[in-house]
Design a protein around this motif. Structure first.
Motif, PDB file in Angstrom:
ATOM      1  N   ARG A 151      35.526  83.714-112.776  1.00 57.04           N
ATOM      2  CA  ARG A 151      35.042  83.565-114.153  1.00 57.04           C
ATOM      3  C   ARG A 151      34.011  84.648-114.482  1.00 57.04           C
ATOM      4  NH1 ARG A 151      35.593  79.124-117.189  1.00 57.04           N
ATOM      5  NH2 ARG A 151      33.453  79.330-117.942  1.00 57.04           N
ATOM      6  N   GLU A 152      33.166  84.984-113.508  1.00 64.84           N
ATOM      7  CA  GLU A 152      32.156  86.008-113.757  1.00 64.84           C
ATOM      8  C   GLU A 152      32.797  87.380-113.958  1.00 64.84           C
ATOM      9  OE1 GLU A 152      28.950  85.740-114.491  1.00 64.84           O
ATOM     10  OE2 GLU A 152      29.453  83.600-114.487  1.00 64.84           O
ATOM     11  N   ASP A 153      33.856  87.656-113.200  1.00 64.63           N
ATOM     12  CA  ASP A 153      34.584  88.918-113.403  1.00 64.63           C
ATOM     13  C   ASP A 153      35.102  89.002-114.836  1.00 64.63           C
ATOM     14  OD1 ASP A 153      34.187  89.700-110.788  1.00 64.63           O
ATOM     15  OD2 ASP A 153      36.111  88.887-110.082  1.00 64.63           O
ATOM     16  N   VAL A 154      35.710  87.904-115.287  1.00 61.70           N
ATOM     17  CA  VAL A 154      36.312  87.887-116.622  1.00 61.70           C
ATOM     18  C   VAL A 154      35.226  87.939-117.693  1.00 61.70           C
ATOM     19  CG1 VAL A 154      37.770  86.566-118.195  1.00 61.70           C
ATOM     20  CG2 VAL A 154      38.333  86.656-115.770  1.00 61.70           C
ATOM     21  N   ARG A 155      34.127  87.239-117.467  1.00 62.12           N
ATOM     22  CA  ARG A 155      33.009  87.264-118.424  1.00 62.12           C
ATOM     23  C   ARG A 155      32.465  88.690-118.569  1.00 62.12           C
ATOM     24  NH1 ARG A 155      29.358  83.056-119.881  1.00 62.12           N
ATOM     25  NH2 ARG A 155      30.308  81.755-118.260  1.00 62.12           N
ATOM     26  N   ASP A 172      51.607  81.096-126.033  1.00 62.22           N
ATOM     27  CA  ASP A 172      50.167  81.135-125.784  1.00 62.22           C
ATOM     28  C   ASP A 172      49.518  80.109-126.712  1.00 62.22           C
ATOM     29  OD1 ASP A 172      47.513  81.674-125.370  1.00 62.22           O
ATOM     30  OD2 ASP A 172      47.563  83.683-126.247  1.00 62.22           O
ATOM     31  N   ALA A 173      49.524  78.843-126.261  1.00 67.21           N
ATOM     32  CA  ALA A 173      49.054  77.757-127.115  1.00 67.21           C
ATOM     33  C   ALA A 173      47.583  77.918-127.476  1.00 67.21           C
ATOM     34  CB  ALA A 173      49.288  76.414-126.420  1.00 67.21           C
ATOM     35  N   GLU A 174      46.779  78.348-126.527  1.00 63.81           N
ATOM     36  CA  GLU A 174      45.341  78.496-126.794  1.00 63.81           C
ATOM     37  C   GLU A 174      45.086  79.537-127.878  1.00 63.81           C
ATOM     38  OE1 GLU A 174      41.094  79.255-124.486  1.00 63.81           O
ATOM     39  OE2 GLU A 174      42.983  79.388-123.390  1.00 63.81           O
ATOM     40  N   GLU A 194      43.536  91.779-120.102  1.00 61.97           N
ATOM     41  CA  GLU A 194      44.614  91.723-119.106  1.00 61.97           C
ATOM     42  C   GLU A 194      44.900  93.112-118.542  1.00 61.97           C
ATOM     43  OE1 GLU A 194      47.308  87.872-120.407  1.00 61.97           O
ATOM     44  OE2 GLU A 194      47.747  89.806-121.346  1.00 61.97           O
ATOM     45  N   GLY A 195      44.812  94.119-119.400  1.00 60.69           N
ATOM     46  CA  GLY A 195      45.018  95.479-118.921  1.00 60.69           C
ATOM     47  C   GLY A 195      43.937  95.909-117.945  1.00 60.69           C
ATOM     48  N   LEU A 196      42.683  95.568-118.238  1.00 63.15           N
ATOM     49  CA  LEU A 196      41.583  95.951-117.359  1.00 63.15           C
ATOM     50  C   LEU A 196      41.607  95.173-116.042  1.00 63.15           C
ATOM     51  CD1 LEU A 196      38.694  96.168-119.994  1.00 63.15           C
ATOM     52  CD2 LEU A 196      39.736  98.081-118.763  1.00 63.15           C
ATOM     53  N   LEU A 197      41.981  93.900-116.136  1.00 62.21           N
ATOM     54  CA  LEU A 197      41.983  93.060-114.946  1.00 62.21           C
ATOM     55  C   LEU A 197      43.272  93.184-114.136  1.00 62.21           C
ATOM     56  CD1 LEU A 197      40.577  89.844-116.651  1.00 62.21           C
ATOM     57  CD2 LEU A 197      39.397  91.106-114.846  1.00 62.21           C
ATOM     58  N   GLN A 198      44.323  93.683-114.804  1.00 62.41           N
ATOM     59  CA  GLN A 198      45.661  93.702-114.198  1.00 62.41           C
ATOM     60  C   GLN A 198      46.046  92.299-113.732  1.00 62.41           C
ATOM     61  OE1 GLN A 198      48.150  96.421-113.813  1.00 62.41           O
ATOM     62  NE2 GLN A 198      46.863  96.681-115.614  1.00 62.41           N
ATOM     63  N   TYR A 199      45.805  91.357-114.640  1.00 63.53           N
ATOM     64  CA  TYR A 199      46.076  89.953-114.333  1.00 63.53           C
ATOM     65  C   TYR A 199      46.351  89.238-115.652  1.00 63.53           C
ATOM     66  CZ  TYR A 199      45.515  85.274-112.340  1.00 63.53           C
ATOM     67  OH  TYR A 199      45.727  83.977-111.930  1.00 63.53           O
ATOM     68  N   SER A 200      47.391  88.414-115.696  1.00 66.42           N
ATOM     69  CA  SER A 200      47.728  87.686-116.913  1.00 66.42           C
ATOM     70  C   SER A 200      46.809  86.477-117.092  1.00 66.42           C
ATOM     71  CB  SER A 200      49.182  87.218-116.873  1.00 66.42           C
ATOM     72  OG  SER A 200      49.464  86.416-118.010  1.00 66.42           O
ATOM     73  N   LEU A 201      46.235  86.367-118.266  1.00 63.96           N
ATOM     74  CA  LEU A 201      45.364  85.236-118.591  1.00 63.96           C
ATOM     75  C   LEU A 201      46.097  84.163-119.392  1.00 63.96           C
ATOM     76  CD1 LEU A 201      42.110  87.173-119.575  1.00 63.96           C
ATOM     77  CD2 LEU A 201      42.697  86.167-117.359  1.00 63.96           C
ATOM     78  N   ARG A 202      47.409  84.324-119.585  1.00 62.93           N
ATOM     79  CA  ARG A 202      48.187  83.346-120.338  1.00 62.93           C
ATOM     80  C   ARG A 202      48.217  82.029-119.563  1.00 62.93           C
ATOM     81  NH1 ARG A 202      50.130  86.972-124.529  1.00 62.93           N
ATOM     82  NH2 ARG A 202      49.147  88.894-123.829  1.00 62.93           N
TER      83      ARG A 202
END
Length: 297
Positions: A222-226, A62-64, A268-276
Motif C-alpha cells: 500500500r505504501e508503494d502505491v501511495r 472496473d466496478a470501482e 499501473e504503468g509505473l508499477l507494472q502491476y494491474s490494480l483492477r
C-alpha cells in the motif's frame, strides 16, 4: 369576547411563527440523492456496447472506477445535493457474495444488495429489493432524487412507489448499439431520462485477452502505491496549475472519472502491476494523490 379574540389571534400568530420556522429549516436542509444500479442490466448492456458480448466471463468491468464515475456524474446533475450512497443490486447463488461483489461491498458509500441466481444464471428478487429500498428511502424523506440505472419493466412499480412519497426518479440508461435496451413503460413513468454513451463506459470495460501485466510481478505494498499516487499528483499539478486544483478540491474524496482513470492507467504503468479489482490498492493510490495535492493548497 375581546379576550377570546385576543387569545385566538395570539394562537394564530404563534402557529404562523412555528410554520415560518419550519419552512426556514426545510429551506436550509440540503437535498439528498442516491444512485441505484441494477448490475445485471449494467453488465449486459455495457458488455454488449463495449466488448460486443453480454457474457460476464468474456470481459472485465472496473466496478470501482465506474462507481466513482457514476458518483461524479450525479454530482454534476444534482449540483446542490449530497450523496446518500450507491446501491448495487446483483445476483449470487444462495445470496453468497462472490469475490468481486465482496470487493464492491467494501467500497465507501456503496451498499451491495443481493438477489438470487437460478440454474440459468438469471437474477431473481433484485427488482423487489430495488422497490423496497426506493420506497423506504422516499417514505422516510431520506432522498429527494433517485438516479436509477436499469431497464426492466418490473422496475415501474418501484418508480411509482418512490414518486408516491414525493421523490423524483431519474432513469439512466446505457447506449444500445441497435434498438433499445430499456422498457418503454419504464421510460414513461420516470421524471427524467438520460443515456450514458460508449465514451463513458470505454475506460471501465475491457474484453479479456490475457493479463495486462505479468502475473509473476510481486504485489506492491500500500505504501508503494501511495507513493506512486503522490508522484502522479506532483506531475498532474505541475501540468495543470493551482487553478485546476482549486476546482478539484471540493470533490474530495472523489475524483472526476477522467482524472481517476488517468491516475489508474499511469500508476499501473509505473508499477507494472494491474490494480483492477484491487480495491485496497486503488484506495491507497487515491489517498497518495489527494495527500500530495492537499499539502500544496
Amino acid at each position: 369576547m375581546n379576550d377570546d379574540l385576543a387569545a385566538l389571534s395570539a394562537r394564530i400568530d404563534r402557529t404562523n411563527e412555528l410554520l415560518q420556522r419550519m419552512l426556514a429549516e426545510v429551506a436550509k436542509t440540503p437535498s439528498t440523492h442516491a444512485i441505484f444500479v441494477d448490475a445485471g442490466y449494467l453488465y449486459a448492456a455495457a458488455g454488449r456496447l463495449v466488448a460486443g458480448t453480454e457474457d460476464r466471463r468474456a470481459f472485465d468491468l472496473d466496478a470501482e472506477g465506474l462507481i466513482d464515475a457514476l458518483i461524479d456524474k450525479a454530482r454534476t446533475i444534482f449540483a446542490d445535493s449530497r450523496l446518500l450512497r450507491v446501491y448495487w443490486y446483483d445476483g449470487a447463488r444462495r445470496r453468497i457474495h462472490t469475490a468481486e461483489q465482496q470487493s464492491i461491498a467494501e467500497l465507501p458509500d456503496v451498499k451491495v444488495r443481493l438477489g438470487n441466481l437460478n440454474s440459468n444464471n438469471q437474477q431473481k428478487g433484485v427488482d423487489s429489493l430495488i422497490r423496497t429500498d426506493l420506497e423506504s428511502l422516499a417514505r422516510h424523506r431520506a432522498i429527494s432524487d433517485a438516479a436509477l440505472l436499469g431497464g426492466d419493466e418490473d422496475l415501474v412499480s418501484a418508480v411509482e412507489a418512490a414518486q408516491g412519497y414525493g421523490a423524483r426518479v431519474h432513469l439512466w440508461g446505457i447506449e444500445a448499439p441497435e434498438g433499445r435496451n430499456q422498457a418503454e413503460p419504464l421510460l414513461w413513468e420516470v421524471d427524467s431520462q438520460r443515456t450514458l454513451d460508449l465514451d463513458f463506459f470505454k475506460p471501465y470495460v475491457s474484453r479479456r485477452t490475457g493479463p495486462a501485466y505479468e502475473t509473476t510481478t510481486d504485489r506492491p505494498t500500500r505504501e508503494d502505491v501511495r507513493f506512486v499516487g503522490a508522484q502522479i499528483a506532483a506531475k498532474w499539478l505541475a501540468a495543470r496549475g493551482r487553478d485546476t486544483l482549486v476546482e478539484l478540491l471540493p470533490g474530495h474524496p472523489y475524483l472526476p472519472g477522467s482524472v481517476d482513470q488517468d491516475l489508474l492507467v499511469e500508476a499501473e504503468g509505473l508499477l507494472q502491476y494491474s490494480l483492477r479489482g484491487q480495491a485496497d490498492l486503488r484506495r491507497a493510490l487515491r489517498d497518495g494523490f489527494w495527500e500530495h495535492l492537499r499539502t500544496q493548497y
